[in-house]
Design a protein around this motif. Structure first.
Motif, PDB file in Angstrom:
ATOM      1  N   CYS A 172      -7.433  -2.523 -10.342  1.00  0.00           N
ATOM      2  CA  CYS A 172      -6.718  -3.368  -9.368  1.00  0.00           C
ATOM      3  C   CYS A 172      -6.086  -4.574 -10.056  1.00  0.00           C
ATOM      4  CB  CYS A 172      -7.674  -3.826  -8.268  1.00  0.00           C
ATOM      5  SG  CYS A 172      -8.281  -2.480  -7.236  1.00  0.00           S
ATOM      6  N   VAL A 209      -7.672  -3.026  -1.094  1.00  0.00           N
ATOM      7  CA  VAL A 209      -8.805  -2.230  -1.582  1.00  0.00           C
ATOM      8  C   VAL A 209      -9.724  -1.841  -0.425  1.00  0.00           C
ATOM      9  CG1 VAL A 209     -10.681  -2.123  -3.272  1.00  0.00           C
ATOM     10  CG2 VAL A 209      -8.744  -3.665  -3.654  1.00  0.00           C
ATOM     11  N   ILE A 213      -5.359  -9.601  -4.689  1.00  0.00           N
ATOM     12  CA  ILE A 213      -6.207  -8.432  -4.440  1.00  0.00           C
ATOM     13  C   ILE A 213      -7.039  -8.709  -3.190  1.00  0.00           C
ATOM     14  CG2 ILE A 213      -8.040  -6.953  -5.344  1.00  0.00           C
ATOM     15  CD1 ILE A 213      -7.088  -7.680  -8.171  1.00  0.00           C
ATOM     16  N   TYR A 249      -7.379   2.119  -3.541  1.00  0.00           N
ATOM     17  CA  TYR A 249      -6.545   0.913  -3.563  1.00  0.00           C
ATOM     18  C   TYR A 249      -5.080   1.273  -3.491  1.00  0.00           C
ATOM     19  CZ  TYR A 249      -8.366   2.222  -8.182  1.00  0.00           C
ATOM     20  OH  TYR A 249      -8.850   2.916  -9.250  1.00  0.00           O
TER      21      TYR A 249
END
Length: 507
Positions: free
Chosen positions: A152, A173, A294, A312
């Protein structure tokens, strides 16, 4: 009877449906983009690998040979040993085969990247092609979700390296284990409920398109669209629907983590998934990747059939104008997740793996919208014209061309019909050549060349109206010794570059 042979029909030039020809501009844009992606992957310690376009069909996993021809979703052919082969559908299944076949030689964890075309035997449509490029990165042999967290972070760094600023993207995610835990908690555990679980996951995947109300219908009795077509629902009751909608509606994971843990309490898989999400969240936060880059987002549903843990998705959040003139969010440009079962199919033992894939064509479209591609200039070649066709003259023209190339200047010697000189200058104009080199018999005798600045000449030609002024001005053309050819051309190209720079600053 007419014995005269029929004139053969001319072959019609036609592009196969769902495929496109790529222009020089598109190829250069892709090369520019993939070079930046590759640089990020290399900095993370990933190495390249390449697998062939064809794999044995049974290695692709999802698409196995049927009794007749295995062409559902893939392009297939039968080898001379009667084994079915297919053009690869993605880059992940070939990697799984490569790892399994070379398992004893590969150093685990195996960190690798690859770019290449994949093929889908599906009905083409606007923006949907049968051949397109993907750029993947994978880590095989790393069981901990720290490998997923790193993926990620690398995805976020890649987007920023391509010029997409923070706030214009987010890496979302989720975890398939949490999804499975939620489904088990509402009574959809067990093999007998597999079909209903798949319907629920497909309904969740439509959240962006239909909103909570539309998803509620798809989770329950079903949904009728504007055209009157009816999609049968998953058949959940109100309590089950409310729990699923709570889960996919979480916008602040920190605030909802406790309630989510309560929802999946009693399901071992769900509890494990929540722990993994919390671990990923803590890792990326401590590495300096906040929720603006993220974000834990339970609405992410990817790879309904083979992801086994974290999933993700890279989403671009800025608006673009679609073909209908409407403002829409650009959306996903890539994603991935953990697929611990894919390599294991070949091995008979667990082999953990995680990775993500970037859709190169889609991302390139996004970068063009942002004006982030094509910034690096491609200068068309300097044209060495041909005035005489004898061997000595041709040798001189070729030598001049090679001298320019050796000095790092893009150059070509005219290879068409040289006897009509006007056609050579027309070619240079259409090609966008910046400079033309001219040497006839007189210049050759004196050891000089005429160097014509075609860019400046084009500009001045719009300002000079009569022939007398034109002859007097000697538009952007000068004579130089052959020995000074490279230096003079460099000087002209530098002046043109400065003009472009000034013009760009005035826009």
């Amino acid at each position: 009877m007419n014995d005269k042979q029929k004139k053969p029909q001319k072959l019609k030039a036609r592009l196969p449906r769902g495929f496109v020809d790529r222009t020089a501009g598109d190829i250069r844009a892709v090369n520019e983009m993939t070079a930046k992606i590759r640089e990020v992957y290399e900095h993370y310690g990933f190495d390249p690998v390449e697998t062939p376009l064809f794999e044995y069909t049974d290695a692709l996993g999802k698409f196995l040979p049927d009794s007749d021809r295995p062409n559902e979703g893939v392009f297939s052919l039968q080898d001379d040993d009667e084994q079915w082969m297919s053009l690869r559908y993605d880059l992940t299944a070939p990697l799984a085969r490569h790892v399994a076949e070379n398992f004893n030689e590969i150093q685990l964890p195996y960190r690798t990247y690859r770019a290449g075309y994949v093929f889908r035997n599906e009905k083409p449509g606007p923006g949907r092609f049968r051949q397109f490029m993907q750029f993947d990165a994978d880590t095989v042999g790393a069981p901990g979700v720290q490998a997923d967290a790193e993926m990620c972070m690398m995805m976020a760094d890649t987007l920023e390296a391509l010029g997409i600023k923070r706030g214009d993207y987010v890496i979302r995610v989720n975890n398939r284990k949490v999804l499975d835990g939620v489904l088990e908690a509402i009574g959809l555990g067990g093999d007998d409920k597999a079909g209903q679980r798949l319907n629920v996951l497909r309904a969740i995947d439509k959240l962006d398109k239909f909103g909570p109300e539309g998803v509620a219908l798809l989770l329950g009795p079903g949904r009728k669209d504007e055209s009157g077509d009816f999609t049968k629902g998953a058949g959940l009751d109100k309590e089950q629907i409310d729990k699923v909608l709570f889960f996919v509606g979480i916008t602040d994971y920190g605030e909802s983590a406790v309630r989510l843990a309560e929802l999946v309490a009693g399901t071992a898989r769900g509890g494990e998934g929540v722990e993994e999400l919390n671990f990923i969240g803590a890792l990326v936060t401590s590495a300096g990747y906040g929720p603006d880059r993220i974000k834990i987002d339970p609405s992410v549903v990817r790879g309904l059939e083979y992801y086994t843990g974290p999933v993700y998705e890279a989403e671009l959040t800025f608006d673009v104008t679609n073909e209908k003139g409407e403002k829409v969010v650009f959306g996903s440009v890539g994603g991935g997740g953990r697929y611990d079962g894919l390599v294991s199919r070949f091995m008979g033992q667990p082999v953990p793996a995680t990775g993500f894939s970037i859709g190169v064509s889609r991302l390139m479209t996004a970068l063009k919208n942002l004006g982030k591609l094509g910034a690096s200039e491609v200068i068309e070649p300097v044209l060495v014209t041909v005035m005489d066709g004898d061997v000595e003259a041709m040798g001189r023209y070729q030598r001049m061309t090679q001298e320019l190339r050796a000095a790092g200047i893009r150059a070509e010697m005219f290879q068409g019909n040289w006897k009509k000189f006007g056609n050579q200058l027309k070619y240079a104009d259409r090609r966008g050549c910046p400079v033309a080199i001219i040497q006839g018999g007189d210049e050759r005798a004196e050891g000089v060349v005429q160097i014509k600045d075609l860019i400046e000449g084009k500009r001045l030609s719009g300002e000079i109206e009569d022939n007398a002024s034109w002859r007097e001005a000697r538009v952007a053309q000068e004579t130089a010794p052959e020995a000074d050819l490279v230096a003079k051309v460099r000087e002209i190209l530098a002046a043109q570059a400065e003009d472009r720079k000034r013009a760009g600053g005035n826009v």
